[in-house]
Write a protein that holds these residues in place. Sequence first.
Motif, PDB file in Angstrom:
ATOM      1  N   THR A  46       1.003  12.057  -7.080  1.00 57.07           N
ATOM      2  CA  THR A  46       0.576  11.613  -8.416  1.00 57.07           C
ATOM      3  C   THR A  46       1.724  11.055  -9.263  1.00 57.07           C
ATOM      4  O   THR A  46       1.499  10.544 -10.353  1.00 57.07           O
ATOM      5  N   ASP A  47       2.955  11.156  -8.761  1.00 53.92           N
ATOM      6  CA  ASP A  47       4.079  10.558  -9.490  1.00 53.92           C
ATOM      7  C   ASP A  47       4.206   9.055  -9.217  1.00 53.92           C
ATOM      8  O   ASP A  47       5.002   8.380  -9.865  1.00 53.92           O
ATOM      9  N   VAL A  48       3.465   8.569  -8.225  1.00 56.32           N
ATOM     10  CA  VAL A  48       3.519   7.117  -7.952  1.00 56.32           C
ATOM     11  C   VAL A  48       2.783   6.398  -9.078  1.00 56.32           C
ATOM     12  O   VAL A  48       1.621   6.681  -9.356  1.00 56.32           O
ATOM     13  N   LYS A  49       3.497   5.473  -9.735  1.00 54.58           N
ATOM     14  CA  LYS A  49       2.951   4.862 -10.956  1.00 54.58           C
ATOM     15  C   LYS A  49       2.386   3.461 -10.709  1.00 54.58           C
ATOM     16  O   LYS A  49       1.294   3.136 -11.164  1.00 54.58           O
ATOM     17  N   HIS A  50       3.166   2.626 -10.011  1.00 49.91           N
ATOM     18  CA  HIS A  50       2.712   1.264  -9.708  1.00 49.91           C
ATOM     19  C   HIS A  50       2.861   1.025  -8.201  1.00 49.91           C
ATOM     20  O   HIS A  50       3.742   1.603  -7.564  1.00 49.91           O
ATOM     21  N   SER A  51       2.016   0.135  -7.683  1.00 53.44           N
ATOM     22  CA  SER A  51       2.160  -0.243  -6.279  1.00 53.44           C
ATOM     23  C   SER A  51       1.885  -1.735  -6.119  1.00 53.44           C
ATOM     24  O   SER A  51       0.896  -2.251  -6.645  1.00 53.44           O
ATOM     25  N   ILE A  52       2.784  -2.383  -5.403  1.00 50.89           N
ATOM     26  CA  ILE A  52       2.657  -3.830  -5.147  1.00 50.89           C
ATOM     27  C   ILE A  52       2.644  -4.028  -3.634  1.00 50.89           C
ATOM     28  O   ILE A  52       3.487  -3.475  -2.925  1.00 50.89           O
ATOM     29  N   VAL A  53       1.674  -4.784  -3.138  1.00 50.10           N
ATOM     30  CA  VAL A  53       1.650  -5.106  -1.706  1.00 50.10           C
ATOM     31  C   VAL A  53       1.470  -6.609  -1.553  1.00 50.10           C
ATOM     32  O   VAL A  53       0.594  -7.208  -2.191  1.00 50.10           O
ATOM     33  N   ASP A  54       2.331  -7.193  -0.709  1.00 48.93           N
ATOM     34  CA  ASP A  54       2.271  -8.638  -0.466  1.00 48.93           C
ATOM     35  C   ASP A  54       2.366  -9.420  -1.785  1.00 48.93           C
ATOM     36  O   ASP A  54       1.681 -10.439  -1.959  1.00 48.93           O
ATOM     37  N   GLY A  55       3.154  -8.910  -2.698  1.00 51.36           N
ATOM     38  CA  GLY A  55       3.365  -9.590  -3.979  1.00 51.36           C
ATOM     39  C   GLY A  55       2.258  -9.394  -4.985  1.00 51.36           C
ATOM     40  O   GLY A  55       2.288  -9.968  -6.073  1.00 51.36           O
ATOM     41  N   LYS A  56       1.250  -8.584  -4.646  1.00 51.24           N
ATOM     42  CA  LYS A  56       0.117  -8.403  -5.567  1.00 51.24           C
ATOM     43  C   LYS A  56       0.122  -6.977  -6.132  1.00 51.24           C
ATOM     44  O   LYS A  56       0.262  -6.008  -5.381  1.00 51.24           O
ATOM     45  N   LEU A  57      -0.024  -6.891  -7.431  1.00 47.39           N
ATOM     46  CA  LEU A  57      -0.065  -5.577  -8.083  1.00 47.39           C
ATOM     47  C   LEU A  57      -1.418  -4.932  -7.788  1.00 47.39           C
ATOM     48  O   LEU A  57      -2.455  -5.406  -8.249  1.00 47.39           O
ATOM     49  N   LEU A  58      -1.413  -3.865  -6.978  1.00 49.05           N
ATOM     50  CA  LEU A  58      -2.681  -3.204  -6.600  1.00 49.05           C
ATOM     51  C   LEU A  58      -2.976  -2.004  -7.490  1.00 49.05           C
ATOM     52  O   LEU A  58      -4.121  -1.616  -7.676  1.00 49.05           O
ATOM     53  N   MET A  59      -1.904  -1.366  -7.979  1.00 42.97           N
ATOM     54  CA  MET A  59      -2.083  -0.215  -8.877  1.00 42.97           C
ATOM     55  C   MET A  59      -1.072  -0.337 -10.017  1.00 42.97           C
ATOM     56  O   MET A  59       0.120  -0.551  -9.778  1.00 42.97           O
ATOM     57  N   LYS A  60      -1.582  -0.208 -11.246  1.00 39.34           N
ATOM     58  CA  LYS A  60      -0.716  -0.308 -12.424  1.00 39.34           C
ATOM     59  C   LYS A  60      -0.978   0.910 -13.285  1.00 39.34           C
ATOM     60  O   LYS A  60      -2.142   1.182 -13.636  1.00 39.34           O
ATOM     61  N   ASN A  61       0.077   1.645 -13.606  1.00 37.79           N
ATOM     62  CA  ASN A  61      -0.072   2.880 -14.390  1.00 37.79           C
ATOM     63  C   ASN A  61      -1.158   3.791 -13.799  1.00 37.79           C
ATOM     64  O   ASN A  61      -1.983   4.346 -14.521  1.00 37.79           O
ATOM     65  N   ARG A  62      -1.201   3.875 -12.488  1.00 40.46           N
ATOM     66  CA  ARG A  62      -2.117   4.698 -11.685  1.00 40.46           C
ATOM     67  C   ARG A  62      -3.565   4.201 -11.688  1.00 40.46           C
ATOM     68  O   ARG A  62      -4.448   4.840 -11.128  1.00 40.46           O
ATOM     69  N   GLU A  63      -3.803   3.045 -12.269  1.00 35.83           N
ATOM     70  CA  GLU A  63      -5.156   2.495 -12.211  1.00 35.83           C
ATOM     71  C   GLU A  63      -5.240   1.504 -11.052  1.00 35.83           C
ATOM     72  O   GLU A  63      -4.454   0.551 -10.977  1.00 35.83           O
ATOM     73  N   VAL A  64      -6.180   1.760 -10.141  1.00 33.89           N
ATOM     74  CA  VAL A  64      -6.364   0.855  -9.006  1.00 33.89           C
ATOM     75  C   VAL A  64      -7.055  -0.407  -9.510  1.00 33.89           C
ATOM     76  O   VAL A  64      -8.104  -0.335 -10.152  1.00 33.89           O
ATOM     77  N   LEU A  65      -6.453  -1.555  -9.200  1.00 33.47           N
ATOM     78  CA  LEU A  65      -6.962  -2.811  -9.765  1.00 33.47           C
ATOM     79  C   LEU A  65      -7.905  -3.552  -8.823  1.00 33.47           C
ATOM     80  O   LEU A  65      -8.531  -4.529  -9.214  1.00 33.47           O
ATOM     81  N   THR A  66      -8.000  -3.077  -7.574  1.00 32.68           N
ATOM     82  CA  THR A  66      -8.762  -3.842  -6.579  1.00 32.68           C
ATOM     83  C   THR A  66     -10.031  -3.148  -6.112  1.00 32.68           C
ATOM     84  O   THR A  66     -10.722  -3.648  -5.223  1.00 32.68           O
TER      85      THR A  66
END
Length: 468
Positions: A419-439
């Motif tokens: 739960t400490d993971v805050k943002h995640s980017i894969v292949d240059g695309k922001l998939l999770m921002k402030n723990r909100e999944v965008l996809t």
Amino acid sequence: MPFKCLSLYFPIIALLFSSASFSEELVDIMLINGHVLTMDAKLTQYPQGFIAIKGNKIVAVGPQTQAKQFSAVETLDLDGDLVLPGFINTHTHVSMSLFRSLGDDVSDRLHGYIFPLEKEFVSREMVYLGAELGNLEMLKGGVTTYADMYYFEDEVAKAVDKIGLRAVLGQTVIKYPQADAKTPKEAIAYAEKFIKKYKSHARITPAFAPHGPYTNSTEDLQKIAELSLLYDVPVLTHLAESQKEQTTIAERSDGLSPIAYLESIGALNKNLVGAHVILANDNDITLLKKNRVGVAHNISANIKSAKGVAPVLDMLKQGVDVGLGTDGPMSGNTISLIDEFSQVAKIHKLWNKDRSVMPAVDIIKMATMGGAKVLNLEDKVGSLEIGKLADIIVFDTKSANMTPMYNPYSVLVYSAYATDVKHSIVDGKLLMKNREVLTANEQNVIKRAHEFSNKVKELLISQGKSIL
Ligand SMILES: [Zn+2]
């Protein structure tokens, strides 16, 4: 000047007054003011660093002072948070997330519990829903690439495609009839069709997944090895995992170990990824190194199943590529990889009676570049370097368990939570921002998984089986 005319000039005016000066390079995403762990060969760190991403690639990484050379469409100011390459889960069965917490403490679980359960429930719909659920769990825990072995792998591919992770997806071949193939021959044909369809996908590497040496015939293992070289795709398999496997293979091969047996039939090569590899002697480790076989180390599944501890220190000493894996959610039981870290460190210290072995930095190496090497993806991912694909995670360092942070590797291994993971980017695309999944709609996926589990419960109870 009429408004209509002004609007014609607006793009030019905007460009003139844009904050980007002509000397700045415009990129898509910038991460600024982060503590960057590059995980490159020198383990370069930038305690006050930045990363610039253009398209799907990293175009700059370095000290914050160099960030002014760039401007970005989207900038994330990290305020000291930790930035590192996304984690690589080298072995799982993601769709089994829908069976999690069933049969955890049953002996001979694979043949006595999992196989019968799968016979009842595995379908295209189940595989897709389970993959959605598992992909969300991994994304939220910092995994950006994973290797999967299951049935209807084209359904897993659809979930990967939608949610946005990177994956090596292995279509299972096994001697028992399954929902997607009645015979191994049908399963190999299914795998070939899947491989042809996904071979050029940007984020998906299709693969063969023979379940294990003892659950496949010599002929089928040889055929798969031959086809994997022809298509140049990985072969994911369980290897040297159990006493039962060792005995079956010794009977079949005049006393050979599973690894020596695979070499004797020409099935040991750089495309092979062996999961577990617990029962490996010195000769086996030499064979793994010689044939450039990658190893997926799944400590939590191995200790929970009481099967043993893989000789990973010896493998690393011999230069074998080792990555970390979670195994399926019925085995591990979490698949976000972070929960493995501390267990890998502590079990190897205990097993070797030496608290200095398996230092934290080695665990993070295995979770990033190690995993990339295992999956033959080291030229693309695994470290934060110019030219590599932008698979990047950011850890929030403001939580109590992440404070203080004298040694970032130790914090990640011994006290970080998924739960400490805050943002995640894969292949240059922001998939999770402030723990909100965008996809994906996370709550909707969880709701459907609950509905599925109710059906499983009803059927098991009607069959008189315990779910406790
Ligand atoms: Zn497995």
